[in-house]
Design a protein around this motif. Structure first.
Motif, PDB file in Angstrom:
ATOM      1  N   ASN A 156      -6.106 -13.619  -4.314  1.00  0.00           N
ATOM      2  CA  ASN A 156      -6.300 -13.495  -2.867  1.00  0.00           C
ATOM      3  C   ASN A 156      -6.640 -12.079  -2.430  1.00  0.00           C
ATOM      4  OD1 ASN A 156      -3.901 -15.746  -3.212  1.00  0.00           O
ATOM      5  ND2 ASN A 156      -5.427 -16.344  -1.701  1.00  0.00           N
ATOM      6  N   LEU A 157      -5.912 -11.103  -2.971  1.00  0.00           N
ATOM      7  CA  LEU A 157      -6.141  -9.706  -2.562  1.00  0.00           C
ATOM      8  C   LEU A 157      -7.127  -8.982  -3.475  1.00  0.00           C
ATOM      9  CD1 LEU A 157      -2.471  -8.701  -1.654  1.00  0.00           C
ATOM     10  CD2 LEU A 157      -4.299  -9.492  -0.133  1.00  0.00           C
ATOM     11  N   HIS A 158      -7.482  -9.627  -4.612  1.00  0.00           N
ATOM     12  CA  HIS A 158      -8.468  -9.055  -5.564  1.00  0.00           C
ATOM     13  C   HIS A 158      -8.049  -7.655  -6.012  1.00  0.00           C
ATOM     14  CE1 HIS A 158     -10.936 -12.459  -4.446  1.00  0.00           C
ATOM     15  NE2 HIS A 158     -10.880 -12.077  -3.171  1.00  0.00           N
ATOM     16  N   MET A 159      -6.791  -7.513  -6.363  1.00  0.00           N
ATOM     17  CA  MET A 159      -6.275  -6.225  -6.809  1.00  0.00           C
ATOM     18  C   MET A 159      -5.938  -6.279  -8.292  1.00  0.00           C
ATOM     19  SD  MET A 159      -3.789  -5.060  -3.667  1.00  0.00           S
ATOM     20  CE  MET A 159      -3.698  -3.385  -4.296  1.00  0.00           C
ATOM     21  N   MET A 191       0.830  -1.217   0.000  1.00  0.00           N
ATOM     22  CA  MET A 191       0.000   0.000   0.000  1.00  0.00           C
ATOM     23  C   MET A 191       0.867   1.270   0.000  1.00  0.00           C
ATOM     24  SD  MET A 191      -3.146  -0.947  -0.193  1.00  0.00           S
ATOM     25  CE  MET A 191      -2.459  -2.198  -1.271  1.00  0.00           C
ATOM     26  N   GLY A 192       2.127   1.110   0.425  1.00  0.00           N
ATOM     27  CA  GLY A 192       3.009   2.276   0.474  1.00  0.00           C
ATOM     28  C   GLY A 192       3.532   2.682  -0.879  1.00  0.00           C
TER      29      GLY A 192
END
Length: 244
Positions: A29-32, A1-2
């Motif tokens: 897994n993170l759906h990004m 996120m950074g």
């Protein structure tokens, strides 16, 4: 996120995990997903958005009260540059080919410097008046004053009763929102002439006016009707830009 711009290869080096594992973790897994930022013409302030909502709401109220009156009385005015040559986009040049067919190649070309500024005025029935800015001149108050005199005469000759009922003249400004020409007429007109090479202004103008003359009343009426959807979106989005 950074660091939201980090690449999969950089994550691979930093974590020691495989490229495929990182891809699976991010997507499954993170759906990004990685997307580009949405480009907008300008940053709108709170007051600008408030103004856009207020104006759009007022227009909607008037439209819902009497849609036919708005259709009849509204005359929209907008201008655009038309180039002697505007190359097709890569997507527009796509064509079907067989698996055994050789892939075609095209040389990359650029838009021509020669161009014409066209100012088009019309309503839900069609184009009322077109003016082409003479080369070497600029659009100023005197130009628009003379243009409106010509437009008034064109309306008297081609739209009986419109002046008597009162004209709602719309010319777009940056904050309240575009005219229907911006998202309806101009894109279709430019797509029609894109890829063609015109030898001079007269040849370009003939192609433009030929296209406009071929459009029926429903084409222009749908442009005004779709305007209503834009106003509703401006209100719903609290004045923010509408996705194309």
């Amino acid at each position: 996120m950074g660091n939201r711009r980090i690449t999969l290869h950089e994550l691979e080096d930093a974590t020691g995990l495989s490229y495929g594992s990182i891809h699976s973790i991010l997507h499954d897994n993170l759906h990004m997903s990685k997307v580009c930022a949405r480009w907008v013409p300008r940053m709108l302030s709170y007051d600008m958005k408030l103004s856009r909502v207020s104006i759009s709401g007022a227009i909607l109220t008037r439209y819902h009260a009497n849609p036919e009156d708005v259709h009849f009385r509204t005359v929209t005015c907008d201008e655009t540059w038309l180039h002697h040559y505007d190359p097709e986009s890569k997507q527009e040049s796509m064509e079907w080919k067989h698996v055994t067919s050789p892939r075609t190649k095209e040389f990359k070309s650029t838009r021509s410097q020669k161009k014409v500024m066209a100012t088009i005025l019309g309503d839900s029935k069609g184009v009322i008046h077109i003016d082409y800015l003479p080369h070497g001149t600029t659009m100023n108050g005197e130009y628009y004053a003379n243009l409106l005199k010509q437009v008034r005469q064109s309306i008297k000759e081609n739209r009986r009763g419109k002046i008597r009922r009162g004209i709602i003249l719309h010319r777009p400004v940056k904050v309240p929102g575009p005219s229907p020409y911006d998202f309806h007429l101009f894109p279709r007109l430019k797509k029609h002439i894109r890829g063609q090479k015109f030898q001079d202004d007269d040849e370009l103008i003939a192609a433009v006016e030929g296209y406009l003359g071929d459009q029926d009343v429903e084409f222009f009426r749908s442009g005004i009707s779709s305007w209503q959807t834009r106003w509703e979106k401006y209100v719903k989005l609290e004045g923010d830009y509408v996705e194309e």
